[in-house]
Structure formats: C-alpha cells, structure tokens
Design an enzyme around this catalytic site. Structure first.
Site: not given
Ligand SMILES: *Cc1c(COP(=O)(O)O)cnc(C)c1O
Length: 393
Positions: A187
């Site tokens: 992210k």
């Molecule tokens: C990355 C992601 C998640 C999960 O996030 P984590 O912090 O890895 O649990 C959930 N939903 C979307 C759309 C994502 O891109």
C-alpha cells in the site's frame, strides 16, 4: 539491465530511528506510539476516531462485528477484490453476496446493489480498489434508503480524496459508517503489517478498542498509569488484533511522508496517462471528476485481442515487472463450497477485468528514465503481441 519493480515502499533512516527509540523505551506494543499514530491518522483523514489494529483484514472483521453482522447474515460486496474483503465476512459466519463492477473501472456498480438486498442484508462492504474511490455518494444514498450500514474497505486508499457536498475530503472521514485501512508494504504507506479503523461513532470505537485487546476491560496504559490496584475483567469475547508500538512509530514517520508520496504518485500517473494516451490497444484508468486517487496502482486494460500473459512476459523480457489485475474471489477454491457466498448479478465485467488488466510499475523512487522505459516498452509490446501484426509479419 536491472528489472523495474512494480512497487517499492518508502522506508529510510527516519523509520529506523523511530523503531530504535521505541525499542530502547522498553514499551514495545500498543502503548504511547499507537495512541499518537491514531491521533495523527484521525487528523489526517478528518475522522473523529481512529483505532489501530494488526492489519486491514482484522479491521474489516471488527467493523463487520460492530455493525452487527452475525452468522447467516448477508453482506453485499464485490468478488473483484483481494480475498481478505470476503474472508472477513466469513469470519463473522456471514455470507458475502457478490455484485459486478462498473463498466469503466474496478469498483462496485451501485446500480446492482438494490437487487442484491434481502431481509438478511446487514451491511454493504464497498472497496476503493487500487486507491480509486468508489461512488460512495450513490452507495451511501442506497444504503440509507434501506437502513443498511456501509463499511469502506479503504485498504489501498490512504490519502485518496472524494468530492463531498462541494468539498474535497479524504477517504476515511468516513463517508460510510466505518473505513478500514491497510499498512501492508504493497500500500502507499506501510508499517510492515498494520491496519486502522476510522469512524464518527464513539460506540463503535469503544468496541474496537475492547475487541482488539482480548475483550479486556482496562488497557495496559490505564493499568500502568494507575496509583491503585486494578483487576481487569473480560465482558465479551475478544481477539488479539493489536498493533505494536514499533509499527506505530514507523507509521508516524510514514504519515509525515504521505503528502510528498501522494504528490509524486499523482505526477507519475499523470505522466503515464500522457505517454500512453494515444496507444489504442490499451485503455487508461478512469478517474471520475469527483475522485482523486492516491494511485496505489496504475492499472491499464488491454483490448481483448491481446493476450495478457504474453504481454506481461514480453514486458518482463524488457526489464519491466507487472502484475495481473485484481483477482475474483468467487473463482477461487476457497469459495467453491456451497453456501460460502452468493452471486447476485452476472460477474462478467469482473471476469473480463481480471483477464485484461495489467498493473504497471509505480513507486515514489521511480526515475523519469524508468517511467519512459515502461511507457516505451508498453507501446512496443502491444504492437509485437498484436495477432494481426504477427500474421502479417
Ligand atoms: C491489501 C488489502 C486488504 C488486506 O489488507 P491487510 O492489511 O494485508 O490485511 C484488504 N482489502 C483490500 C482491497 C486490499 O487491497
């Protein structure tokens, strides 16, 4: 020639120094750094409350629980998303109900929501996919008409903005009832792993704080600071969804960098759009007039005559790493079991997006020369892979 990666986190000496400070302080989990990170994050998105947790998946689980999702309930969402979105629904014993995405983008098509609503619908879980805000205004309007809460999967959308009643506001204010963020390295800002819940509802925030720490009635900070002996109690089933103070300290440094990170990402996206605009074989990502993406990913769509795998291989051979577009949860084996989900509309657009979308490299440290290489390789490759040209040649 070195390979151009798809993504790269921005981590440097400031983050190292922050973690060092925490380790030497002796307080390493959910303490003062977590509290400060929450306050700064709430300030940044304009939320009344922000609660840090271990990741976005656990954030989604707590958000769904807070709005009352229970076994046998239904939650409307998209199949075209990372699997964690729907997994969190199943952690509650509830059933994800999948609807298709919009024609031009990768977000939920609000026109399909109403037909998916049943008496068992307990929430709408919309996703701001790849950092592009979904059409929240319409989602929220439909939800309000049916008195259904809205949870935003904002995993990718830290720093994205939406035009709301004539003003630009950050995703996470939130515009639904609760927004959930991720700080995974893929992210725009990272704490290694980490998540955040934002809400305007103090009762939800109180529940998040209870549940993330085993359902324990008093926090370590309160016990630590008390002049009197306190015996804690456990009024409800809780979880260990804590964020560590080391992660939070990194998160605070990342927040300081966030405006510059987003400015740079938007500049790279702008340059990609400029360079690839005239390439007829690919469709560029669409940013609606009411949205400002943080460009967590820059996802182009190949026209159907091109083979996705072949294009990606040709790019890789030219030193450019790419990723296939977003997955579709309903086609995965983990969702093969009867009753694991329900499909409410044709998911043809979701399937087509997965077949034709490609994520291009986009990271803050990217040099202009690298950006030019990617755009140049893309233009060359769609030509090389064109079946009509291959036949002629
Ligand atoms: C990355 C992601 C998640 C999960 O996030 P984590 O912090 O890895 O649990 C959930 N939903 C979307 C759309 C994502 O891109």
């Amino acid at each position: 020639m070195s390979q151009i990666p798809v993504a790269k986190p921005v981590l440097d000496e400031q983050e190292v120094e922050a973690v060092r400070r925490v380790i030497l302080s002796g307080w390493v989990t959910q303490g003062p750094e977590v509290a400060a990170f929450e306050e700064e994050f709430a300030d940044f998105v304009g939320a009344a409350h922000a609660c840090a947790v271990s990741n976005c998946t656990t954030a989604l689980h707590l958000a769904l629980k807070a709005v009352g999702v229970e076994p046998g309930d239904e939650v409307i969402t998209v199949s075209h998303t990372f699997i964690a979105t729907a997994n969190a629904i199943r952690y509650c014993g509830a059933v994800p109900v999948f609807v298709d995405i919009e024609k031009d983008g990768y977000n939920i098509d609000p026109d399909l929501i109403e037909a998916a609503i049943t008496p068992r619908t307990k929430a709408i879980l919309c996703v701001h996919q790849l950092g592009m805000p979904c059409d929240l205004r319409r989602v929220v309007t439909i939800a309000a008409r049916h008195l259904i809460p809205v949870i935003e999967d904002a995993a990718c959308a830290t720093g994205s903005e939406i035009l709301w009643k004539g003003r630009w506001e950050k995703i996470g204010k939130p515009h639904g009832d609760i927004a959930c963020f991720s700080f995974h390295p893929r992210k725009v800002v990272t704490t290694g792993d980490g998540g955040m819940l934002t809400t305007a509802n103090p009762e939800y925030d109180r529940k998040f704080r209870l549940w993330r720490q085993h359902g324990m009635s008093v926090t370590d900070a309160v016990r630590h600071g008390s002049k009197q002996v306190i015996f804690e109690c456990y009024p409800e089933l809780g979880y260990n969804y804590r964020m560590t103070d080391m992660q939070a300290a990194v998160g605070r440094e990342q927040l300081k960098r966030l405006p510059a990170i987003i400015a740079r990402r938007r500049e790279i996206a702008r340059q990609y759009a400029e360079q690839l605009d005239a390439t007829a074989a690919i469709a560029l990502p669409v940013e609606p007039k009411w949205a400002r993406s943080n460009w967590q990913s820059f996802c182009v769509r190949l026209l159907p005559h091109l083979d996705q795998r072949e294009v990606m291989q040709e790019l890789l051979d030219r030193g450019v790493s790419t990723r296939r577009g977003i997955m579709n949860i309903h086609t995965e084996e983990a969702y093969a079991e009867d009753g694991s989900h329900r499909i409410s509309s044709s998911l043809e657009r979701s399937l087509s997006a997965q077949r034709h979308a490609i994520i291009l490299p986009l990271f803050v440290q990217m040099r202009d020369s690298e950006l030019n290489s990617v755009a140049g390789a893309m233009k060359a490759v769609v030509h090389v892979c064109d079946p009509a040209i291959k036949r002629a040649g």
